[in-house]
Design a protein around this motif. Sequence first.
Motif, PDB file in Angstrom:
ATOM      1  N   GLY A 114       0.800  -1.218   0.000  1.00 23.95           N
ATOM      2  CA  GLY A 114       0.000   0.000   0.000  1.00 23.95           C
ATOM      3  C   GLY A 114       0.828   1.259   0.000  1.00 23.95           C
ATOM      4  O   GLY A 114       0.432   2.280  -0.553  1.00 23.95           O
ATOM      5  N   ALA A 115       2.011   1.230   0.626  1.00 20.94           N
ATOM      6  CA  ALA A 115       2.873   2.404   0.689  1.00 20.94           C
ATOM      7  C   ALA A 115       4.312   1.947   0.820  1.00 20.94           C
ATOM      8  O   ALA A 115       4.618   0.999   1.550  1.00 20.94           O
ATOM      9  CB  ALA A 115       2.496   3.299   1.868  1.00 20.94           C
ATOM     10  N   ALA A 120       5.621  15.147   4.703  1.00 21.55           N
ATOM     11  CA  ALA A 120       6.948  15.209   5.314  1.00 21.55           C
ATOM     12  C   ALA A 120       8.057  15.331   4.287  1.00 21.55           C
ATOM     13  O   ALA A 120       9.189  15.655   4.621  1.00 21.55           O
ATOM     14  CB  ALA A 120       7.185  13.972   6.176  1.00 21.55           C
ATOM     15  N   GLU A 121       7.738  15.097   3.006  1.00 18.87           N
ATOM     16  CA  GLU A 121       8.766  15.194   1.966  1.00 18.87           C
ATOM     17  C   GLU A 121       9.294  16.611   1.854  1.00 18.87           C
ATOM     18  O   GLU A 121      10.449  16.833   1.518  1.00 18.87           O
ATOM     19  CB  GLU A 121       8.178  14.728   0.635  1.00 18.87           C
ATOM     20  N   THR A 122       8.457  17.592   2.169  1.00 20.19           N
ATOM     21  CA  THR A 122       8.888  18.990   2.125  1.00 20.19           C
ATOM     22  C   THR A 122       9.182  19.546   3.514  1.00 20.19           C
ATOM     23  O   THR A 122      10.003  20.446   3.663  1.00 20.19           O
ATOM     24  CB  THR A 122       7.801  19.848   1.462  1.00 20.19           C
ATOM     25  N   GLU A 164      -1.184   8.160   6.851  1.00 18.54           N
ATOM     26  CA  GLU A 164      -2.166   9.076   7.438  1.00 18.54           C
ATOM     27  C   GLU A 164      -2.090   9.075   8.958  1.00 18.54           C
ATOM     28  O   GLU A 164      -2.209  10.126   9.610  1.00 18.54           O
ATOM     29  CB  GLU A 164      -3.564   8.673   6.984  1.00 18.54           C
ATOM     30  N   LEU A 165      -1.886   7.898   9.565  1.00 19.19           N
ATOM     31  CA  LEU A 165      -1.806   7.816  11.021  1.00 19.19           C
ATOM     32  C   LEU A 165      -0.616   8.602  11.556  1.00 19.19           C
ATOM     33  O   LEU A 165      -0.728   9.327  12.550  1.00 19.19           O
ATOM     34  CB  LEU A 165      -1.708   6.355  11.455  1.00 19.19           C
ATOM     35  N   ARG A 167       6.838   7.127  17.502  1.00 19.70           N
ATOM     36  CA  ARG A 167       5.766   7.981  16.993  1.00 19.70           C
ATOM     37  C   ARG A 167       4.457   7.210  16.874  1.00 19.70           C
ATOM     38  O   ARG A 167       3.383   7.754  17.176  1.00 19.70           O
ATOM     39  CB  ARG A 167       6.168   8.565  15.635  1.00 19.70           C
ATOM     40  N   LEU A 168       4.529   5.967  16.442  1.00 20.86           N
ATOM     41  CA  LEU A 168       3.314   5.156  16.376  1.00 20.86           C
ATOM     42  C   LEU A 168       2.716   4.962  17.769  1.00 20.86           C
ATOM     43  O   LEU A 168       1.497   5.041  17.952  1.00 20.86           O
ATOM     44  CB  LEU A 168       3.624   3.798  15.745  1.00 20.86           C
ATOM     45  N   SER A 169       3.584   4.734  18.741  1.00 26.77           N
ATOM     46  CA  SER A 169       3.103   4.569  20.111  1.00 26.77           C
ATOM     47  C   SER A 169       2.413   5.833  20.606  1.00 26.77           C
ATOM     48  O   SER A 169       1.375   5.770  21.270  1.00 26.77           O
ATOM     49  CB  SER A 169       4.274   4.214  21.027  1.00 26.77           C
TER      50      SER A 169
END
Length: 333
Positions: free
Chosen positions: A19-20, A138-140, A131-132, A154-156
Motif C-alpha cells: 500500500g505504501a 513530510a517530503e517537504t 495518514e496515522l 511515533r506510532l506509540s
Amino acid sequence: MVSIPTPDFSARKSVSGVGAALILDGKGGIVAQEPGAPLAETPPGGFAIVAGNARTPDFKVWLRNELGEFHAGLLSAPSSRARCTVLDHQALLMFRVVRPGAAPEDVGRQIITLWLEAGRVVIASEINIVELLGIGSAETSRHAPVSPADLVARLSLKVTDRLEPLIEVLGDRLDEIEETLITHRTEHAQDRLEQLRRTLINLRRLVWPQRDALSALEMADLPFLSDRDRQRLRESAMRTARLGDELQSLSERAVLVHEEIIDERSEQMNHTMLLLAAVTVVFSPLTLITGLLGMNVAGIPFADSAGAFWLVCAGLVAVVGGIIWWMRRRHLL
C-alpha cells in the motif's frame, strides 16, 4: 555497539500488493515510491518503510518472498495483545490501535504489526500508516522519523493520543456517578458503575501490554538501535505507563464509589430494620395486653363494664406514648 551493514533493497523486485513504500534518509527527509515499483536505494543512515494490508493476497505473497514463510506468518497472524518478539537481529512488534471516534465500550481491534530490521521496517496493517503518522507532507517539511525506533515511538504516541480522549470520557462518567450518590439517587448508579469498571479493565488490557512491548524493545540487544533510539522508546513507554496509571487511578476511584453505594444501601437497610424493630417494640406490649384481656376465661377484669373498652384503649395509648418517649430518650428513634 556493533555496526552492521545496511542491506540494499534496491535490487529487490517490484513490491506488488504494497500500500505504501517510503524511503527515509535518517535526517527527516522522505521520498514516496510508486506502488508496484522497485524500491529506490536507501541512503546511508536511512531506512525504508514498506506497508501493506496483511489480508491482501498479493501482500502475503510479497511477505513470504521477502521474509520467509515463518516470519511472514508471524506478521499476518491475528492477535489481541500488544507484544514484542526479538529474533536474532530483527524484532516483531505488535500494537492495538483504537478506531477513530470509537466509544470507550467498543475500542475495536485494529492491529499494527511491525517487522524491524537494519535499514527496513515492514508494516502489516489495515490502517493507513502514512495518514496515522501524519507524514504525508513530510517530503517537504523534513519531519519524518529518523530511525526505525523513532518510527515505533511515533506510532506509540499516536496510539496513546487516541486513548486519552476515551480516558477523559470515562473520568467524566465516574464524576457523574459520584454526583448521583451525593443526591442519593442510586437506582441506576450500580449498573452504570459495573459497565464503567468493565470498560476500564478492557482499556488496561490494551495499555499495559503496549508498555511492556516498548520496554522489551528498548532492552533488546539489536545492533541498529542507538542510545537516542532507546531514549525515545523509554519516553514512549513512560507515556504509555502514565495512561495505565490514570486507568488504575480511575479503577481505584470506581472501587471507592462501589463501596459508597454499598454503604448507602446498607444504611438504608439499617434504617428500615430499625424502623421495623421500633414497630415491634411498640406493638409487643400492646399485643400482650390485648391477648390477656381477650382470653375466653372467667375473671377477666372489667368484663361487665360498659366503658371498659375505651378505658383499655386509653391505657394502650398511654403505654405507646411511654414507650416512644423512652426510645427517644435513649436515641433509639
